[in-house]
Design an enzyme around this catalytic site. Structure first.
Site, short mmCIF file in Angstrom:
data_model
loop_
_atom_site.label_atom_id
_atom_site.label_comp_id
_atom_site.label_asym_id
_atom_site.label_seq_id
_atom_site.Cartn_x
_atom_site.Cartn_y
_atom_site.Cartn_z
CG HIS A 1 18.60 30.79 3.46
ND1 HIS A 1 17.97 31.83 4.09
CD2 HIS A 1 17.80 30.45 2.42
CE1 HIS A 1 16.84 32.12 3.46
NE2 HIS A 1 16.71 31.29 2.44
CD GLU B 1 7.77 27.55 4.27
OE1 GLU B 1 7.20 28.55 4.76
OE2 GLU B 1 8.45 27.61 3.24
#
Lengths: 346, 326
Positions: free
Chosen positions: B129, B60
């Site tokens: 998450h 990322e």
């Protein structure tokens, strides 16, 4: 793939490079040196604030590397960025004005010592998070491929940056996607006050490229011709084959990490610094040009006088430049303004 | 007007913008061959090829930085975060890079990038998450932050975000992807920074965005049965923030409940409540109340997850409180 530049390369470089270029490189090294010496003085007088990281001792890396580029090529560098900026073509007065926090500075006084930007000359910034700019440089190289231009991107950083994730992530993508980026590690042996031996599991920075099957070279970063030769070959390769390269330039900084750090501090001895100063890249290069009959002592003095005058003019320019106005505080937060934020008219 | 999903509305926006501007490209994990982890990029690789639909390694920080660098030289990258949870690895690039490059370069480098992906809690995905972190990004000058609640808004706002010359953080509701709504097939955009009244009402103003608009809607339906009329204002953009419609609504209702999926402490709701008390103090008949996610990392157990999230029932309770009917 690691290779090391030998003295043979250097004598070939001396023979094949036009005299004007060779002398220009000496002039630029001198200008860089005089500029940084004046920065130290201005910092002491509090005309320059914040952090101020000087480049004295490392001039051969920036000058040798940048002598191989076209004006439209891009460079990224870290917070030790004054000399890269000037050598890439920034006006020294505007660089000094930036250090003074003035409106005519290259970043309008918003960036300071660590954030010199000049789009016109291909300076994509001094960046102050160690290694944080390596993905950005990779992105400009990505854009060169996307836009099908042969623009090359050079990314300078210190040896401490090779331990952060962004370095590895970037080299992996650059090798995977064949991006025209050259990563130049200025290995001055100390990340602030921590020696490479105390921070890196391996000493050989260039060897890290093998993890990405990337071409790499180690070069004597105190030798401007060796750097020019090494980077020049990488630039040719990257332009023709889009194959990225990692170059480790082994060098040494003669000053402290920043102006708040004494020359040797607790992390290196005075003797070590004095010994390294014997390898002064400017003296060594002058010696070689002298031996080749390309310049004499008077010629050196003349170049030095010009460098000092340029720096004096830069100081006068910076002193004359106004401080940013209160309105400038809210300018350039957004390209398209809203609320209190507006775009500067310049 | 065709009835399509939020996911397909986003796909339409991407497709139209990729067709319109060759500088637009999509980059991220699994956006190409896999067709997108949430299928937002379905069939785009087929139409636009590998040059413009770019699968990345799992990195990322790296690929977000690559996008920002590409934006420095005029490309218009759309970076997909597989989920916003993973953006934490890219925050240095987004905050120290994208948000600040224009300012610290004295106006030389604008960064026309969109970073988008699913945000908020989903079903039992647990702490790493399931989180709503839009307030973290909305805190940062230099960024624009958008969080559409309907397919119509999603398409119109994504197109505006891609055309915007500043970095836009685009939160999609992970559990909204399958929700349906009317979306014109033809070209339209919705300006960033303009709120929308999602339901007209007279008794209380509910401020909610993204998935929380649906929660507020359900609460409003229940309350309507009791004769309580809720007005729902969806800011749609969290920075810039359109305060005026909220103030106008409160002038009418004199009461306000803010519904936020994120954590309460230093959350966006706190900022909105501050803005309301500063500008509409005399219009208020009750203190502004917030309904937020619980101040805990998201638990896995189904019953605890429900307790941790704002629900129609908790909104109903808050409305009764501001109406002094609890």
């Amino acid at each position: 793939m690691a290779a090391t530049t030998t003295p043979d390369h250097i004598s070939r470089q001396l023979g094949s490079t036009p005299k004007a270029t060779l002398l220009d490189m000496l002039a630029k090294m001198l200008l860089g040196r005089r500029f940084e010496e004046k920065c130290a003085e201005m910092y002491a007088l509090q005309n320059i604030g914040g952090f101020c990281h000087l480049y004295i001792g490392q001039e051969a890396v920036a000058v040798g590397a940048l002598s191989t580029l076209r004006p439209d090529d891009a460079i990224f560098t870290s917070y030790r960025d004054h000399v890269h900026a000037i050598v890439k073509g920034c006006d020294p007065g505007r660089v000094m004005a930036e250090l003074f926090g003035r409106r005519d500075g290259v970043s309008k006084g918003k960036g300071g010592s660590m954030h010199l930007f000049d789009r016109q000359v291909g300076l994509y910034g001094g960046h102050a998070i160690v290694g944080g700019h390596i993905p950005l440089a990779t992105g400009v190289a990505f854009a060169s491929k996307y836009q099908q231009t042969d623009r090359v991107t050079l990314c300078f950083f210190g040896e401490a940056a090779v331990n952060i994730g962004a370095f590895h992530e970037s080299l992996n993508m650059a090798a995977l996607w064949k991006l025209p980026c050259i990563y130049i590690v200025e290995n001055n042996r100390y990340g602030m006050g921590t020696s490479i031996e105390r921070a890196s599991a391996i000493y050989d920075v260039a060897a890290r490229a093998s993890a990405y099957d990337m071409a790499s070279e180690t070069v004597d970063g105190m030798d401007v011709l060796a750097v020019r030769d090494c980077v020049g070959r990488a630039v040719e390769r990257v332009r023709s084959e889009h194959a990225p390269t990692l170059i480790e330039a082994r060098c040494y900084r003669f000053m402290g990490h920043s102006m708040s750090d004494p020359v040797h501090g607790h992390y290196r001895t005075k003797e070590e610094v004095e010994e390294q100063k014997l390898q002064d890249p400017i003296k060594a290069y002058f010696g070689r040009l002298l031996a080749a009959g390309l310049i004499d002592q008077n010629g050196l003095l003349e170049l030095d006088r010009e460098a000092r005058e340029t720096v004096e003019r830069a100081i006068r320019f910076a002193e004359a430049s106004p401080e940013p106005s209160a309105d400038d505080l809210y300018a350039d937060v957004y390209a398209e303004p809203y609320g209190p934020f507006r775009k500067s008219e310049a | 007007m065709p009835l399509i999903t939020y996911r397909d509305a986003l796909n339409q926006a991407l497709r139209e913008e990729l067709r319109r501007d060759p500088n637009v490209f999509l980059m991220g994990e699994e956006v190409g061959v896999y067709q997108g982890a949430y299928k937002v990029s379905k069939d785009l690789l087929q139409e636009f090829g590998e040059r413009r639909i770019i699968d990345t390694p799992i990195t990322e920080e790296g690929f977000t930085g690559v996008g920002i660098g590409a934006a420095m030289v005029g490309l218009r990258p759309v970076i997909e975060m597989m989920t916003w949870n993973f953006s934490l690895l890219a925050m240095d690039q987004i905050i120290n890079g994208a948000a600040k490059l224009l300012y610290m370069s004295g106006g030389q480098f604008s960064i026309p990038i969109v970073v988008r992906g699913p945000g908020g809690a989903a079903h039992q995905l647990a702490a790493q998450h399931s989180q709503s972190i839009e307030s973290w990004y909305a805190h940062v000058p230099g960024l624009k932050v958008v969080a559409p609640s309907t397919p119509y808004d999603a398409k119109g706002l994504l197109k505006s975000a891609i055309r915007d010359n500043d970095p836009v953080i685009f939160f999609e509701g992970e559990t909204l992807y399958g929700s349906k709504g009317e979306v014109p097939a033809e070209e339209y955009t919705i300006p960033i920074g303009v709120a929308d009244i999602k339901r007209q009402g007279t008794d209380v103003t509910l401020v909610a965005w993204s998935k929380m608009v649906m929660v507020a809607m359900k609460a409003a339906e229940q309350l309507a049965a009791e004769g309580i009329s809720c007005e729902i204002v969806d800011p749609r953009s969290l920075r810039p923030f359109d305060n005026a419609p909220i103030l106008a609504s409160i002038a009418k209702t004199n009461r306000c409940v803010i519904v936020e999926e994120g954590w309460p402490y230093a959350g966006l709701g706190a900022q909105i409540a501050y803005q309301i008390q500063q500008s509409a103090f005399d219009d208020l008949d009750a203190p502004v109340t917030r309904v937020t996610g619980a101040d805990v990392p998201m638990p896995y157990a189904r019953n605890l997850e429900h307790l941790a999230m704002p629900s129609p029932a908790s909104v109903v309770a808050a409305v009764r409180e501001v109406l002094y009917r609890s």
